[in-house]
Structures are given as C-alpha cells and as structure tokens.
Motif scaffolding. Structure first.
Motif, PDB file in Angstrom:
ATOM      1  N   ILE A   1       0.848  -1.192   0.000  1.00  0.00           N
ATOM      2  CA  ILE A   1       0.000   0.000   0.000  1.00  0.00           C
ATOM      3  C   ILE A   1       0.882   1.240   0.000  1.00  0.00           C
ATOM      4  N   SER A   2       0.752   2.045  -1.024  1.00  0.00           N
ATOM      5  CA  SER A   2       1.562   3.252  -1.111  1.00  0.00           C
ATOM      6  C   SER A   2       1.229   4.190   0.038  1.00  0.00           C
ATOM      7  N   GLY A   3       2.267   4.734   0.674  1.00  0.00           N
ATOM      8  CA  GLY A   3       2.050   5.633   1.788  1.00  0.00           C
ATOM      9  C   GLY A   3       1.811   7.071   1.353  1.00  0.00           C
ATOM     10  N   ARG A   4       2.007   7.343   0.046  1.00  0.00           N
ATOM     11  CA  ARG A   4       1.870   8.710  -0.435  1.00  0.00           C
ATOM     12  C   ARG A   4       1.011   8.748  -1.696  1.00  0.00           C
ATOM     13  N   LEU A   5       0.249   9.822  -1.830  1.00  0.00           N
ATOM     14  CA  LEU A   5      -0.536  10.077  -3.030  1.00  0.00           C
ATOM     15  C   LEU A   5      -0.159  11.463  -3.542  1.00  0.00           C
ATOM     16  N   SER A   6      -0.075  11.603  -4.862  1.00  0.00           N
ATOM     17  CA  SER A   6       0.263  12.884  -5.455  1.00  0.00           C
ATOM     18  C   SER A   6      -0.685  13.190  -6.596  1.00  0.00           C
ATOM     19  N   ALA A   7      -1.058  14.455  -6.719  1.00  0.00           N
ATOM     20  CA  ALA A   7      -1.885  14.925  -7.826  1.00  0.00           C
ATOM     21  C   ALA A   7      -1.505  16.369  -8.090  1.00  0.00           C
ATOM     22  N   GLY A   8      -0.945  16.638  -9.264  1.00  0.00           N
ATOM     23  CA  GLY A   8      -0.488  17.985  -9.548  1.00  0.00           C
ATOM     24  C   GLY A   8       0.540  18.430  -8.526  1.00  0.00           C
TER      25      GLY A   8
ATOM     26  N   ASP B   1       0.551  16.863  -2.462  1.00  0.00           N
ATOM     27  CA  ASP B   1       1.101  15.605  -1.959  1.00  0.00           C
ATOM     28  C   ASP B   1       0.432  15.257  -0.642  1.00  0.00           C
ATOM     29  N   LEU B   2      -0.021  14.016  -0.534  1.00  0.00           N
ATOM     30  CA  LEU B   2      -0.697  13.542   0.686  1.00  0.00           C
ATOM     31  C   LEU B   2       0.082  12.366   1.253  1.00  0.00           C
ATOM     32  N   ASP B   3       0.442  12.457   2.516  1.00  0.00           N
ATOM     33  CA  ASP B   3       1.184  11.403   3.211  1.00  0.00           C
ATOM     34  C   ASP B   3       0.226  10.678   4.152  1.00  0.00           C
TER      35      ASP B   3
ATOM     36  N   VAL C   1      -0.567  17.012   4.462  1.00  0.00           N
ATOM     37  CA  VAL C   1      -0.805  17.371   3.071  1.00  0.00           C
ATOM     38  C   VAL C   1      -0.003  18.624   2.760  1.00  0.00           C
ATOM     39  N   HIS C   2       0.676  18.620   1.609  1.00  0.00           N
ATOM     40  CA  HIS C   2       1.428  19.792   1.165  1.00  0.00           C
ATOM     41  C   HIS C   2       0.986  20.163  -0.251  1.00  0.00           C
ATOM     42  N   ARG C   3       0.965  21.468  -0.508  1.00  0.00           N
ATOM     43  CA  ARG C   3       0.708  21.962  -1.859  1.00  0.00           C
ATOM     44  C   ARG C   3       1.784  22.975  -2.211  1.00  0.00           C
ATOM     45  N   SER C   4       2.507  22.684  -3.288  1.00  0.00           N
ATOM     46  CA  SER C   4       3.627  23.537  -3.721  1.00  0.00           C
ATOM     47  C   SER C   4       4.594  23.793  -2.567  1.00  0.00           C
TER      48      SER C   4
ATOM     49  N   ILE D   1      -7.253  24.103   0.673  1.00  0.00           N
ATOM     50  CA  ILE D   1      -6.187  23.749  -0.288  1.00  0.00           C
ATOM     51  C   ILE D   1      -5.965  24.803  -1.372  1.00  0.00           C
ATOM     52  N   ASN D   2      -6.916  25.723  -1.560  1.00  0.00           N
ATOM     53  CA  ASN D   2      -6.779  26.724  -2.614  1.00  0.00           C
ATOM     54  C   ASN D   2      -6.404  28.083  -2.028  1.00  0.00           C
TER      55      ASN D   2
END
Length: 243
Positions: free
Chosen positions: A128-135, A138-140, A146-149, A206-207
């Motif tokens: 199971i991946s511990g991280r997800l990324s979209a654009g 990044d979600l840990d 959660v981080h954005r830029s 997030i925005n």
C-alpha cells in the motif's frame, strides 16, 4: 510493486465493474469466472488478496475457501467473500470456513474498495503506497500531512479522508451517497448535504489566491478530482518526478 488481487466472480457485469474499480486504484487484477479454475490457478500463483463469490460454477466459493485454508501457501491469504445471502447463519458459515470479511450484495463499491485497502494495509502493508500525489498536491497517509507547492495544508480528519478518497481515483465522479459510504462509512448516518459542507471546507483549505481548484463539481452527479489537474505541477528541479 502494486498489490495483485484475484476476483473470482461468475457474474460478468459485476466482474468487469470490480476489475475497473480495482485497476483504477492501481491494483493488478486477475479475474476468474469459475471456482474450479480458481482452485487450479491459485495453486500456481498466490495473490495478495482474494475477492470470492459464494456461488460459483464448478466449485462453490465456500468449498474453495475451505480448501485454501488447508494449504500452507494460502492459509493466510486475505479473503473477502461476496454473496447475496444476508442471513446471520450464512454469514457465520462463510466466516467459519476461513473468510476474513463478508460483503452482502448489492454492496457499495467505494465501501468494498475501502475494505480492500484496510485488509491489505493489515496483511500486506508494503503493497500500500504511503503517499498520493496529484499535480502540486502531496498527501502522506502515514503522517496525515498534506502539502501543496511545498507549503503544509492543515486539514481536519474528515477533509483529509475526503481528499485521500478523491485522489485515489482521479477523474472519477462520485455521488454524494458514494462519498458518504467511502469517507464516512455506511454505518454512520449523515445527511448528503454534509458532503457539500466538507467539500467547501476542503476547497478553502487547499486553494490559495489564484491557485487552480483541483476539485470538479459535476452538476446533478457529484464531485471528482479533476484528472487534468494531474499535469498541473509546475516544472522545476524540485518538483521533477524520477521515472
């Protein structure tokens, strides 16, 4: 390496649906239509998880489950059993032959996906991946951050689960009911409009400024993580992803 899941289901439409949803979450899927064929193929190669229908041609799911538990190589194989039988005695029978979980048809597909993830997390945590990324997001999963830029985004537990759920299936539109099942769970009574409230909170968190909103509202249908957002990460040395 992606987890491999065997789906033993003789209803073609349901088998296709399960395969589509599992593959959309990154799993490698082996679809099998008959119990006796599954018996032979599982002797050759053992998957990371088995989704098994109760009633199958050739060999019943109950008998197949019983056989798998007698073999050393499959005695610890995680098994989720699917069946239209909802009586307590039948559930007990399914669990008594070795099934780890029991899902009654018709079922919520997002809930089944959540059960698959939970079972793999317990039995095969390395798959199971511990991280997800979209654009640029990044979600840990381990640290619940959660981080954005590069900047950290503070999310409440519900908004975190909502973002995680959407990021697992980019482009797929989920109705409010599906989001309730997948994020809150079927055993929790929450009004569907609560989804709108939490989506609003997530968007606000997030925005920032002129940043692009990754959540797409589909009028009359629900919400999705915009698949075109996946390519929106700014090109830079710090954000490059190795092949």
């Amino acid at each position: 390496m992606a987890a491999r899941i065997a789906v033993v289901e003789d209803e073609e439409a349901l088998s296709i649906l399960l395969r589509y949803n599992l593959e959309s979450e990154g799993y490698v899927v082996d679809a099998i239509m008959r119990g006796d064929e599954a018996d032979m193929r599982l002797k050759e190669e053992v998957p990371d998880l088995l989704i098994l229908d109760w009633m199958l041609p050739g060999l019943s799911g109950v008998e197949l489950c019983r056989r798998l538990r007698t073999r050393m190589e499959t005695q610890d194989l995680p098994i989720i059993m699917l069946t239209a039988r909802g009586e307590e005695s039948e559930r007990v029978r399914g669990l008594s032959v070795g099934a780890d979980d029991y899902v009654v048809k018709p079922f919520s597909t997002p809930e089944l996906m959540a059960r698959v993830r939970a079972m793999l997390r317990r039995a095969r945590p390395e798959r199971i991946s511990g991280r997800l990324s979209a654009g640029d997001i990044d979600l840990d999963r381990q640290s619940h951050r959660v981080h954005r830029s590069g900047r950290e985004i503070r999310l409440g537990p519900t908004e975190f689960r909502l973002l995680e759920f959407l990021m697992q299936s980019p482009g797929r539109v989920f109705s409010r009911e599906q989001l309730l099942d997948g994020v809150w769970g079927r055993d929790v009574y929450v009004d569907e409009r609560t989804v709108d409230v939490h989506v609003g909170r997530l968007r606000k968190a997030i925005n920032r400024g002129r940043e692009r909103d990754p959540i797409r509202t589909v009028r009359g249908a629900g919400y999705a993580l915009d698949e075109t957002f996946l390519q929106s990460r700014p090109a830079s040395k710090s954000s490059s992803v190795p092949a």
